[in-house]
Design an enzyme around this catalytic site. Sequence first.
Site, PDB file in Angstrom:
ATOM      1  N   ARG A  33       7.008  -2.380  -5.463  1.00 53.62           N
ATOM      2  CA  ARG A  33       5.837  -1.725  -5.517  1.00 53.62           C
ATOM      3  C   ARG A  33       5.502  -0.948  -6.718  1.00 53.62           C
ATOM      4  O   ARG A  33       4.380  -0.293  -6.771  1.00 53.62           O
ATOM      5  CB  ARG A  33       5.841  -0.739  -4.342  1.00 53.62           C
ATOM      6  CG  ARG A  33       5.426  -0.947  -3.117  1.00 53.62           C
ATOM      7  CD  ARG A  33       3.992  -1.476  -2.799  1.00 53.62           C
ATOM      8  NE  ARG A  33       3.465  -0.911  -1.581  1.00 53.62           N
ATOM      9  CZ  ARG A  33       3.713  -1.177  -0.312  1.00 53.62           C
ATOM     10  NH1 ARG A  33       4.279  -2.228  -0.107  1.00 53.62           N
ATOM     11  NH2 ARG A  33       3.044  -0.609   0.742  1.00 53.62           N
ATOM     12  N   ARG A  56      -3.996   4.470  -0.072  1.00 52.91           N
ATOM     13  CA  ARG A  56      -3.055   3.434  -0.553  1.00 52.91           C
ATOM     14  C   ARG A  56      -3.401   2.341  -1.380  1.00 52.91           C
ATOM     15  O   ARG A  56      -2.566   1.931  -2.192  1.00 52.91           O
ATOM     16  CB  ARG A  56      -2.796   2.790   1.020  1.00 52.91           C
ATOM     17  CG  ARG A  56      -1.838   3.364   1.912  1.00 52.91           C
ATOM     18  CD  ARG A  56      -2.249   2.939   3.356  1.00 52.91           C
ATOM     19  NE  ARG A  56      -1.597   1.376   3.527  1.00 52.91           N
ATOM     20  CZ  ARG A  56      -2.036   0.542   4.398  1.00 52.91           C
ATOM     21  NH1 ARG A  56      -2.797   0.883   5.151  1.00 52.91           N
ATOM     22  NH2 ARG A  56      -1.291  -0.518   4.395  1.00 52.91           N
ATOM     23  N   LYS A 107      -2.232 -11.105   2.017  1.00 50.72           N
ATOM     24  CA  LYS A 107      -0.736 -11.607   1.699  1.00 50.72           C
ATOM     25  C   LYS A 107      -0.011 -11.863   3.049  1.00 50.72           C
ATOM     26  O   LYS A 107       0.724 -12.643   3.088  1.00 50.72           O
ATOM     27  CB  LYS A 107      -0.149 -10.869   0.601  1.00 50.72           C
ATOM     28  CG  LYS A 107       0.326  -9.447   0.858  1.00 50.72           C
ATOM     29  CD  LYS A 107       0.676  -8.867  -0.414  1.00 50.72           C
ATOM     30  CE  LYS A 107       0.696  -7.244  -0.450  1.00 50.72           C
ATOM     31  NZ  LYS A 107       1.003  -6.613   0.949  1.00 50.72           N
ATOM     32  N   ARG A 128      -8.741  -4.156  10.569  1.00 55.16           N
ATOM     33  CA  ARG A 128      -7.348  -4.995  11.052  1.00 55.16           C
ATOM     34  C   ARG A 128      -6.802  -4.642  12.255  1.00 55.16           C
ATOM     35  O   ARG A 128      -6.722  -3.367  12.663  1.00 55.16           O
ATOM     36  CB  ARG A 128      -6.554  -4.734   9.753  1.00 55.16           C
ATOM     37  CG  ARG A 128      -5.148  -5.293  10.120  1.00 55.16           C
ATOM     38  CD  ARG A 128      -4.381  -5.458   8.875  1.00 55.16           C
ATOM     39  NE  ARG A 128      -3.783  -4.363   8.176  1.00 55.16           N
ATOM     40  CZ  ARG A 128      -2.889  -4.375   7.144  1.00 55.16           C
ATOM     41  NH1 ARG A 128      -3.050  -5.411   6.635  1.00 55.16           N
ATOM     42  NH2 ARG A 128      -2.789  -3.268   6.673  1.00 55.16           N
TER      43      ARG A 128
HETATM   44  P1  AMP Z   1       2.793  -2.240   3.896  1.00 55.82           P
HETATM   45  O1  AMP Z   1       3.049  -2.565   5.346  1.00 55.82           O
HETATM   46  O2  AMP Z   1       3.494  -3.076   2.729  1.00 55.82           O
HETATM   47  O3  AMP Z   1       1.417  -1.619   3.418  1.00 55.82           O
HETATM   48  O4  AMP Z   1       3.523  -0.727   3.848  1.00 55.82           O
HETATM   49  C1  AMP Z   1       2.981   0.256   4.689  1.00 55.82           C
HETATM   50  C2  AMP Z   1       3.799   1.631   3.835  1.00 55.82           C
HETATM   51  O5  AMP Z   1       5.418   1.532   3.900  1.00 55.82           O
HETATM   52  C3  AMP Z   1       3.644   2.006   2.581  1.00 55.82           C
HETATM   53  O6  AMP Z   1       2.173   2.547   2.627  1.00 55.82           O
HETATM   54  C4  AMP Z   1       4.668   3.063   2.211  1.00 55.82           C
HETATM   55  O7  AMP Z   1       4.694   4.282   2.637  1.00 55.82           O
HETATM   56  C5  AMP Z   1       5.861   2.240   2.713  1.00 55.82           C
HETATM   57  N1  AMP Z   1       6.474   0.996   2.057  1.00 55.82           N
HETATM   58  C6  AMP Z   1       6.443  -0.080   2.104  1.00 55.82           C
HETATM   59  N2  AMP Z   1       7.055  -0.906   1.046  1.00 55.82           N
HETATM   60  C7  AMP Z   1       7.235  -0.122   0.159  1.00 55.82           C
HETATM   61  C8  AMP Z   1       8.161  -0.060  -0.802  1.00 55.82           C
HETATM   62  N3  AMP Z   1       8.380  -1.383  -1.454  1.00 55.82           N
HETATM   63  N4  AMP Z   1       8.468   1.075  -1.679  1.00 55.82           N
HETATM   64  C9  AMP Z   1       7.811   2.280  -1.086  1.00 55.82           C
HETATM   65  N5  AMP Z   1       7.209   2.486  -0.023  1.00 55.82           N
HETATM   66  C10 AMP Z   1       7.183   1.211   0.754  1.00 55.82           C
END
Ligand code: AMP
Length: 218
Positions: A88, A170, A15, A125
Site C-alpha cells: 500500500r 480511503r 481488483k 458494493r
Molecule cells: P481493503 O479491503 O484492501 O480495502 O482494506 C481495508 C482496510 O484494511 C484498509 O482501509 C486498511 O485500514 C487496512 N489494510 C488493508 N491492507 C493494508 C495494508 N497493506 N497496509 C495497511 N493497512 C491495510
Amino acid sequence: MKTQLIFLGAPGSGKGTQAAWLVKEKGLSHLSTGDLLREEVAKGTELGKKVSEIMSSGNLVDDDTVMELLKNNCDLANHSYIFDGYPRNIEQVKVLDDKFLKSVSYHCLYFKVDTDKLVRRITARRVCSNCNSIYNVISLPPKQEGVCDSCGESALMQRKDDTEEVVKNRIEVFLKTMVPVLEYYQEKNALTEINASNDVEEVRKDLVSALEKRKILS
Ligand code: AMP
C-alpha cells in the site's frame, strides 16, 4: 517457483472481483490483507481489536502488523498468489521485495479508475459476510436481494468502511501513497496498467490478454 501477481488499485477498482475469477478459473490463490485483517476483527483477536478502529476510519494499519500477518499466511513455494491490498506504500514495496519476493518472478497490474466512478461503485458494493463474494447493487446484483448466489446465505452486507465519507478518505489515502509505488514498479518494467473504468467482462479480457502477453497465463 511460480510467478506471483500484485494487484494495485484504489478501493472499488474491481481488483477483488477479477482476483476471485482468476482463483476460480485459473487456480491462483488470493492473498488479501484487507480480508485477513477483517478476519482478525471478526474473530475478536488481540490484533483484531488493535486494528478495528483504524480500519473503520479508512486509514492504514501499521506496516509491521500487516507484514506479520502476511508472513503467517504466505507459502510462496506452493502457490501462485494474487497479492491484493499489499503493498500500500513504498515501505511495504521494499519489504515485499527484500523479504518475500527476493529472486521470485512477479508482475503488477494496476486497475485504474476515475475517483467519482469509484465513490459510486463502492457505496453500491455488498459483500457476503459468510464467503466474501462481492456484489454491486447497481451493476452486479445477486439473483435474490440480500442473498449470496455463491453460498446461499442471507449474509450480504455493506462494509463499515464503504460509506461515502470513509470511501473518500480511503481513496485519498490510496492516491497519495500509491504514486511512488507505481513509479517503482514502472521503472522495473514490472507494471501493466488496466483501464478498470470499463465493465467487468471487458476488464477481464484486458487482464487475461496482459497476462498471456507476459506468458503468465497460457
Ligand atoms: P481493503 O479491503 O484492501 O480495502 O482494506 C481495508 C482496510 O484494511 C484498509 O482501509 C486498511 O485500514 C487496512 N489494510 C488493508 N491492507 C493494508 C495494508 N497493506 N497496509 C495497511 N493497512 C491495510
